[in-house]
Design an enzyme around this catalytic site. Structure first.
Site, PDB file in Angstrom:
ATOM      1  N   SER A  56      85.662   9.376  55.475  1.00 28.50           N
ATOM      2  CA  SER A  56      84.412   9.858  54.885  1.00 28.50           C
ATOM      3  C   SER A  56      84.372   9.499  53.394  1.00 28.50           C
ATOM      4  O   SER A  56      84.478   8.325  53.045  1.00 28.50           O
ATOM      5  CB  SER A  56      84.281  11.363  55.153  1.00 28.50           C
ATOM      6  OG  SER A  56      82.963  11.802  54.940  1.00 28.50           O
TER       7      SER A  56
ATOM      8  N   ASP B 185      78.207   9.874  64.973  1.00 30.28           N
ATOM      9  CA  ASP B 185      78.684  10.140  63.612  1.00 30.28           C
ATOM     10  C   ASP B 185      77.524  10.370  62.648  1.00 30.28           C
ATOM     11  O   ASP B 185      76.477   9.713  62.732  1.00 30.28           O
ATOM     12  CB  ASP B 185      79.478   8.919  63.137  1.00 30.28           C
ATOM     13  CG  ASP B 185      80.544   9.242  62.124  1.00 30.28           C
ATOM     14  OD1 ASP B 185      80.314  10.122  61.274  1.00 30.28           O
ATOM     15  OD2 ASP B 185      81.602   8.596  62.174  1.00 30.28           O
TER      16      ASP B 185
ATOM     17  N   HIS C 154      82.016  12.631  63.678  1.00 31.61           N
ATOM     18  CA  HIS C 154      82.581  12.295  62.378  1.00 31.61           C
ATOM     19  C   HIS C 154      84.106  12.363  62.323  1.00 31.61           C
ATOM     20  O   HIS C 154      84.696  11.948  61.331  1.00 31.61           O
ATOM     21  CB  HIS C 154      81.992  13.237  61.321  1.00 31.61           C
ATOM     22  CG  HIS C 154      82.126  12.765  59.908  1.00 31.61           C
ATOM     23  ND1 HIS C 154      81.720  11.511  59.490  1.00 31.61           N
ATOM     24  CD2 HIS C 154      82.622  13.377  58.799  1.00 31.61           C
ATOM     25  CE1 HIS C 154      81.941  11.377  58.194  1.00 31.61           C
ATOM     26  NE2 HIS C 154      82.505  12.491  57.754  1.00 31.61           N
TER      27      HIS C 154
END
Length: 304
Positions: free
Chosen positions: A109, A249, A276
């Site tokens: 991320s 995601d 995610h």
């Protein structure tokens, strides 16, 4: 969970960066260094990557400054928290551990953007790069968030927008509405794994970094990162790069696409049943993809 072989804190100016090592940081071994998301999360939800120590690859986890076991600075001004700060912290940790001449980076991320920026300078010791579930820029992230929010059940986005406009994002109603989004696009497991909950709660126990740089939620980015990205530099990445993302995601394919378009040596794996956190949602598939990649960049063998 794999037991660490070492834990410590690297001096970083007047602050300290907490880290743990799984495996043997011998000079001839390529280390896998794991950068967590947030910004303002912790290493906990990525501890499963310690399993790669079984392949003879030492694994380094660390908590970025401001959270977890590292120095907390709740009174630091907003302009203290910069991308350059976290880049300098990563460089400092690599030097402290003596692995700056032989390492692979994994960034999840926000950590994906961070390691991409680091790699764009073509550091001599970097052997490989994994960018997981990361947008190439926050403006692109926000564009895609609008698309995902529009697909939420009737009334949910309206609730989110109402509280965002009113500045009441700390309300229970707002948090309940965010959970609808999170259960679709952040983590699709029910219940959330303990290690993921641990990082989530740590971030909200001290939200200084997250609120300053990101904002009150994953999809309402009003912090200092809102205009930042790495699309201007990732063409400078010279090492083999693996992209990982989930079909559901919040880092949508459109948000990830610039990496695939701009990085010269890149491979992209989309895990079909994940959002995610594919390493938690599809752990077997994730481990297979990572093991295949690491076999190539660490040992020079072709993947199967």
């Amino acid at each position: 969970m794999f037991r660490p072989t070492a834990k410590g804190a690297a001096p970083f100016g007047e602050f300290r960066t907490w880290y743990r090592v799984t495996g043997d940081l011998a000079p001839h071994r390529t280390a896998l260094v794991v950068a967590h998301g947030g910004p303002g999360s912790t290493h906990d939800y990525l501890l499963g990557l310690a399993a790669f120590a079984e392949q003879g690859i030492p694994v380094v986890h660390y908590d970025q400054i401001g959270n977890g076991g590292s120095s907390h600075l709740p009174d630091a001004p907003a302009d203290f928290w910069t991308v350059d700060l976290f880049l300098a912290e990563l460089d400092n940790l690599l030097r402290h551990l003596g692995i700056a001449d032989n390492y692979v980076l994994f960034g999840h991320s926000w950590g994906g953007l961070l390691v991409a920026k680091h790699a764009s300078a073509a550091p001599a010791g970097l052997r490989g790069l994994v960018i997981a579930d990361a947008p190439a820029s926050y403006p692109l992230w926000l564009e895609q968030m609008a698309v995902l929010r529009a697909g939420l059940p009737e009334g949910v986005n309206e609730t989110l927008l109402r509280h965002e406009a009113a500045g009441t994002t700390g309300s229970d109603e707002y948090h309940a509405a965010t959970r609808v989004f999170y259960d679709r696009h952040l983590c699709r497991l029910d219940p959330w794994p303990r290690e993921y909950q641990a990082s989530f709660f740590e971030m909200y126990n001290d939200p200084t970094v997250y609120f300053t740089m990101n904002g009150p939620s994953e999809f309402h980015v009003i912090g200092t990162l809102r205009d930042w990205g790495v699309t201007d530099c990732v063409s400078g990445i010279t090492v083999p790069t693996l992209l990982i993302s989930g079909r559901h995601d919040e880092a949508t394919p459109a948000a990830v696409q610039p990496y695939a378009d701009l990085i010269p040596d890149v491979r992209w794996e989309i895990l079909e049943h994940s959002s995610h956190v594919p390493h938690l949602e599809e752990p077997d598939r994730f481990r297979a993809v990572m093991a295949d990649y690491l076999k190539t960049v660490v040992t020079g063998q072709e993947g199967e």
